[in-house]
Design a protein around this motif. Sequence first.
Motif, PDB file in Angstrom:
ATOM      1  N   ALA A 286     -16.993   3.396 -37.949  1.00  0.00           N
ATOM      2  CA  ALA A 286     -16.711   2.134 -37.276  1.00  0.00           C
ATOM      3  C   ALA A 286     -17.451   2.044 -35.943  1.00  0.00           C
ATOM      4  O   ALA A 286     -17.983   0.988 -35.573  1.00  0.00           O
ATOM      5  CB  ALA A 286     -15.207   1.990 -37.047  1.00  0.00           C
ATOM      6  N   ILE A 348     -12.820  -0.667 -44.029  1.00  0.00           N
ATOM      7  CA  ILE A 348     -14.142  -0.263 -43.543  1.00  0.00           C
ATOM      8  C   ILE A 348     -15.129  -0.127 -44.698  1.00  0.00           C
ATOM      9  O   ILE A 348     -16.293  -0.531 -44.597  1.00  0.00           O
ATOM     10  CB  ILE A 348     -14.029   1.053 -42.746  1.00  0.00           C
ATOM     11  CG1 ILE A 348     -13.253   0.810 -41.449  1.00  0.00           C
ATOM     12  CG2 ILE A 348     -15.416   1.624 -42.432  1.00  0.00           C
ATOM     13  CD1 ILE A 348     -12.986   2.059 -40.642  1.00  0.00           C
ATOM     14  N   THR A 372     -14.364  -4.631 -40.464  1.00  0.00           N
ATOM     15  CA  THR A 372     -14.506  -3.432 -39.627  1.00  0.00           C
ATOM     16  C   THR A 372     -13.509  -3.462 -38.480  1.00  0.00           C
ATOM     17  O   THR A 372     -12.881  -2.449 -38.158  1.00  0.00           O
ATOM     18  CB  THR A 372     -15.938  -3.328 -39.067  1.00  0.00           C
ATOM     19  OG1 THR A 372     -16.863  -3.252 -40.144  1.00  0.00           O
ATOM     20  CG2 THR A 372     -16.091  -2.084 -38.200  1.00  0.00           C
TER      21      THR A 372
END
Length: 478
Positions: A286, A348, A372
């Motif tokens: 991330a 994600i 995200t």
Amino acid sequence: MAASKLTILKFVGFAVGLAAKFVTGSIFVFNVYQDAIKTNFNYTQTEVELLASMLNAGLGVGFVPGMFYDKFGPTLTSGAGLIVSVPVYLLMWSTVKYTSFYSKNVWLMAIYFLLAGFGSVFTYMVALNTNVINFSSNHTGKIVGFLNAVFAGSPSVFATVYYNLFTTGDSTIAENQDFAGFMLFLAILYGVVNIVCMFFLRIYTDPENKEDVSMTYYKDKNGIVLDELTIAVNGKSKSSEKSSENLDTTKDTPDNENEPLSVAQILCSIDFHLFVWMFAFASCVAFVYLTNLTVTSKSVHLDQYNNKLTLIIPITNAIVSAAIGILSDIFKDKIPRLVIVVLGCCAIIVSLVLVIVFADKLILLIVATVFTGIGVGIIWSLCPTIMKEMFSVQHLGRNWGIALLLSALVSFGIQEIFGTLYDSKVPEGEVNICYGINCVREGYGVFIGISVLAFCMGILILIRQRCCKCGSKTDMPV
């Protein structure tokens, strides 16, 4: 100390913690000024990725500030943050006066970014640990959630400030950006917030609260949990007529928090390794996605939307962090926090798949970035709480610092991989710039593999916990 006064002091500390978290969130705006660095110092993308990696590596040396906090408390830890952060940001402010020197010595600039990240962790640990200790475990999710909401949302504010106060004319042109002025601005902010923390952040303990970390708990021969106060007053278990000689002096903890473990014990714990590596893999992906968002948008000719794209993750992260902190406390007996974290890993993975296939479509790039933000908000809000509940609050600074360290190490590796893959696609004759979705596709492919590993580790922990519960003949510890 009167209970009302104690409550007021705790909430004052919480407000100061929010301010400290807000300032430390500035480390996640590297993507807004990385073009200015790349242009001013004529760095390759690999060199720019090195700087971002070192910034995150500084954050990853969090076990040092964490252990410092565990030993010396919030005041000295805030003082250490002041001593480290302010000078290094002043050094970074001065770099633009010596561009020819730093163009040839990227390693020195990398050290500055390492120290900037390192200094921020002292402030981060003071804000997080002090408030986790001060408030009951019934509110841990909410406290961590709101702290992380401010931490996560502040980059959107800093990005807005940068684009409006530290750029002139077209903000997409690196020459119009005042990188040095922004570094001076951060030096002032870190100085102010650390001084405020030194004066107002304290650990406040309530002797009537059985969740007080200074209280020692024991089990009698019948398995009844008693605290030191009850033992001193009654001298025996309420369920037994036997004297206190029958007490098992094995230390126990309230609610469902486990005993504090030594460094050797924690490093031999399978659950600890699965948990910290899951966090490390998910959070680093991330972070690298956020860091390279503007690189991606530039590659697919969408960089004119950078001032909006860079706000999506911080805003989404902040909203999700606040909401998930509250909801996880309400439903923690029905939905384990770890299940929500695994779902965050899934978010994600979905975002990375969308980027690989549709990064050149603005709407889908926005959707991917939102996913995200959702994943980041879940992971950073719930993982500190899970760390406390699984491995005790007593060594939270050390344990959480180890998780940050592993995240930084993995981030360093995949950041450099991304930069190398990007540079390999730069055509001959171009100045460190690559255009086309193929410039970033291979790097994001690596990210997907790491995200899947994080997901699998989360599933393994859930399976292990379920097996332990099924195989246990007694109820879970009080």
